[in-house]
Design a protein around this motif. Structure first.
Motif: not given
Lengths: 635, 203
Positions: A117-120, A248-253, A297-299, A335-338
């Motif tokens: 749960x990135x960003x808690x 999910x970061x790969x979709x944002x990328x 995400x995260x580390x 968490x990373x966001x778009x």
């Protein structure tokens, strides 16, 4: 009827990531599924529990994550396929068993799904569960899409059976709690019969044999995953920037690259088999670019592992500049966001997305600042926790010794905020409130005079509070354990627990009664209704004057459960003659302090009113009002 | 939906049914051959907090679950101050919005700690942040049907009625039967029809 049990191969549905994971397990022919609920993982076992009867599988809500893993491991030890799911905190609970189970290995298929749960967003921490894979020498897969989540779980079972060990699949909130297209595969027709081969014991010892064996099995996994279709590359042969991303970061990328129009200049490698690393795949791409950006995400788990690989093989590789959390190019928490990813990629490539006109930006800023009032977290209208913490607050004020409330995990975690009148003073892990209170209750010998209260919900009590309570009893610690029994695992979606007369599959089940359990330890245990607020407060006050361990069960049904099963308790209204508003001297005790969403401060007349649509008729505010202006009709 | 990807945000307050509404909308679009991704925020936020679903629609690709800043094409808001919050972050001069006018007061407003924005100014601000906006009394319509939770389907009906979504009553009926329960088809299609009638079709 449930979507995940449909035997319609090839049909496409919109599934939640957690449902896709559950479907993948069904396509792999699981027999056993177990978990303790925790967001963002809860819907995996929840959705399996709904099809258990229909498909003839066994599904349980276990008492905690370690036991859930043990239940699943028993299935896998007997040659079946079993799935266990947990949120990131649950990995800590399960890890004691996990770090021995890996040594013994298993014989069927066992897939552990860890949902981080990135960003808690619905957690007290944002720990990265992926580190457990390296610690335990177990393979780790990370889906980037919903369909991949399903297929990856199915293939994780094949891998688990092949290497005779646990395989970890790691999801995040933005996969688990998101929805997307999933094409159904086929469901197997039969499952194997369980048999534990007693000629081959499963033991972690001797370590001199079992530890080398897991290294061997991990190597075998690396070979099997070397050409995995879950590792993909999209972009030019010689990119100016190579992005290595997972989840999910790969979709944002991917989206950032296309929004910035960088398709011919930036390459995106999505890593689905995060551990062990797909070395050949990575080495090939590390040769193609002199700048590599890590998005995860995260580390910096992938980042550090790839750097290790690079260090090992640096003699044969060109110079590479690594950009990521260590270089400060990517935030190292949250968490990373778009938006963040677009900014990072844009800055590295000297590209920008078009801006909106400046008057629009000004108006947008104003909308956020002045037209969208914050919505603070609060207990629901008619929530029994609000009444319980009011009673605790009152009892502590009467007691006057600056008592300390040790908080715990559940809806009532909010008690450290305004909605619980700032009563809870600690908040950590499941069961930690009671453990700390029992420890604090031993400090009298050093002159401590503050009384100790631990609060704990019903589900939390079974999960992790029992050892803490027994510890406090055995050591005659001075503390009061208040059990906030709302008869549900409310925070995660009302799953049953051992205190309920029903199990995950809807079957009747023996009920373990909270007060019986406490009394069996010889602890004085009272049961009260928090909605009879004066009596609850006085009981707490009286119990605070006693020595040794004491328990109080404050029992009242969760307002959300109640709303589903019964009508509003009674009409409640405000007598406008008696409510004298600001002249009262109570300083709006009902709305400003008690803050139930069913009450509303009517600015136009300077009096309180009841919102009929929201009020549940608990009537507690009537007892809080010093003027008796709030009228509750007899229930 | 001429644009690809087409980005929709359904927003409201926990308990208003925005998750189910966006799920049904997405289910219909998947049936129509689109790749749909929905990102949801709930969990702790369901207790009186702002709840937002990002519905992303494309013929070509499975998109990420979050919409980039300033990239919403359609905002469906179950609560007006939530419309302002979403438009402030994701609105752009081309955004179209459908806004339920009934406010839900935050606990900070109930307590008297904060003021809720004045209705006229709020609607004016929303209007400024969109290319086009439809204000709809969806809760009133739903209450007339006996259950305020139906406001979500009323709004989806209104979006379809305004020609903003390629969703018909039959599509919705099938999605409700598949994803919820056949018993709920009638009440939901009725809400959808009532929503369709609330807006003029300008396309």
């Amino acid at each position: 009827m449930s979507l995940i049990s449909k035997n319609e191969p090839g049909r496409e549905f919109l599934l939640m990531g957690n449902e896709a994971i559950a479907r993948g397990a069904l396509e792999a022919g699981i027999s056993v599924a177990a978990a303790y609920p925790g967001n963002p993982s809860s819907e995996i076992i929840e959705s399996l529990s709904k099809v258990a009867e229909e498909l003839g599988i066994y599904v349980e809500w276990s008492i905690n994550e370690k036991v859930a893993l043990e239940v699943a491991a028993a299935g896998a030890a007997s040659g079946l396929n079993a799935i266990v799911a947990m949120k990131q905190n649950g990995m800590n609970v399960a890890s004691d068993f996990l770090l021995n189970l890996n040594l013994s290995g298993i014989r069927g298929g066992l897939v552990l799904v860890a949902c981080d749960d990135p960003s808690g967003i619905s957690s007290t921490n944002e720990q990265d569960s992926r580190v457990f894979a390296k610690l335990a020498d177990l393979p780790l897969l990370e889906p980037a899409t919903f369909h991949d989540a399903k297929d990856m779980v199915r293939e994780a079972f094949a891998l688990s059976r092949a290497i005779e060990n646990v395989v970890i699949v790691r999801s995040v909130t933005r996969i688990s709690h998101a929805r997307g297209n999933v094409v159904l595969g086929s469901l197997p027709e039969k499952r194997p019969a369980p048999h534990f081969d007693t000629s081959r014991p499963l033991a972690a010892m001797p370590v001199s044999v079992t530890h080398p064996r897991i290294h061997q099995r991990l190597k075998q996994a690396a070979e099997m995953l070397a050409d995995s279709r879950f590792n993909t590359y999209k972009g030019p042969e010689k990119p100016e920037l190579l992005i290595l991303a997972c989840g999910a970061a790969s979709l944002f990328a991917g989206e950032a690259v296309s929004l910035l129009g960088l398709e011919t200049r930036v390459g995106l490698a999505t890593i689905g088999t995060t551990w062990p690393l797909p070395e050949a795949f990575l080495l090939k791409h590390l040769r193609s670019a002199d700048r590599v950006l890590f998005l995860e995400e995260v580390d910096p788990v992938l980042e550090n592992n790839v750097k290790e690989l690079y260090a090992d093989r640096n003699m044969e590789l060109p110079r590479v500049r690594f950009l990521g959390k260590r270089s400060g190019d990517v935030p190292d928490t949250g968490e990373l966001t778009p938006g963040t990813v677009i900014r990072i990629v844009g800055e590295l490539m000297g590209a920008t997305a078009p801006d909106a006109p400046s008057d629009f930006e000004t108006a947008a800023k104003e909308a956020l600042e002045s037209f969208a009032p914050a919505r603070s977290l609060a207990f629901c209208a008619g929530c029994p926790h609000r009444a319980s913490f009011w009673a605790i607050k009152k009892a502590l004020a009467l007691d006057g010794r600056d008592g300390v409330v040790f908080g715990d995990i559940g809806c009532y975690s909010l008690a450290y905020m305004a909605t619980g009148f700032y009563q809870a003073k600690t908040l950590h892990a499941m069961g930690s409130g009671a453990g700390m209170a029992a420890g604090f209750g031993k400090l009298g010998r050093f002159g401590a005079t503050q009384p100790a209260i631990a609060v704990c919900g019903d589900s939390t009590k079974y999960h992790a509070t029992i050892p803490a309570l027994i510890n406090g009893v055995h050591h005659s610690s001075d503390f009061l354990l208040i059990l906030l029994d709302n008869s549900a695992t409310a925070m995660t979606g009302f799953q049953p627990h051992p205190g309920r007369p029903v199990d995950a599959m809807g079957h009747e089940a023996p009920q373990i009664v909270l007060e019986d359990l406490c009394r069996s330890l010889g602890v004085k245990t009272l049961v009260k209704d928090p909605f009879i607020i004066e009596e609850a407060a006085m009981t707490i006050y009286e119990l605070l004057q006693e020595k040794g361990p004491r328990c109080l069960v404050l029992r009242q049904e969760c307002a959300l459960v109640r709303a589903k099963t019964g009508p509003k308790r009674r009409p409640v209204s405000v007598d406008p003659e008696k409510c004298i508003g600001e002249d009262c001297g109570c300083n709006r005790l009902c709305t400003r302090v008690f803050r139930c969403p069913g009450l509303n401060w009517d600015v136009s007349v300077g009096k309180t009113k009841i919102d009929e649509a929201i009020c549940t008729g608990c009537g507690v505010c009537a007892d809080v009002c010093p003027r008796g202006a709030i009228v509750k009709e007899t229930a | 939906m001429e644009k690809d990807p087409y980005n929709i945000i359904v927003t409201g307050v926990g308990g208003q049914g925005n998750v189910v509404g966006s799920q049904l909308m997405g289910a219909v679009l998947v049936e129509l051959g689109y790749k749909v991704t929905i990102g949801e925020t709930y969990g702790a936020t369901q207790r009186g907090g702002s709840v937002m679903s990002h519905v992303r629609v494309s013929k070509a690709q499975q998109l990420g679950p979050l919409i980039p800043p300033r990239s919403a094409d359609l905002v469906i808001a179950l609560e007006p101050s939530e419309a302002a919050r979403v438009l402030g972050q994701f609105g752009n001069p081309g955004t179209v919005a459908l806004v339920n006018t009934r406010p839900v007061y935050p606990v900070d407003v109930i307590s008297g700690d904060r003021a809720y924005p004045e209705a006229d100014l709020l609607l004016e601000k929303i209007r400024f942040l969109c290319k086009q906006v439809y204000f709809v009394e969806a809760t009133k319509e739903a209450l007339e049907m006996g259950n305020p939770i139906l406001a979500n389907i009323v709004l989806i009906g209104a979006a379809a009625g305004a020609g903003l979504l390629p969703i018909s009553e039959d599509h919705l009926a099938r999605a409700v039967a598949d994803y919820m329960s056949p018993n709920l088809v009638e009440i939901n299609t009725t809400a959808f029809r009532r929503g369709m009638r609330l807006v003029p079709n300008e396309r």
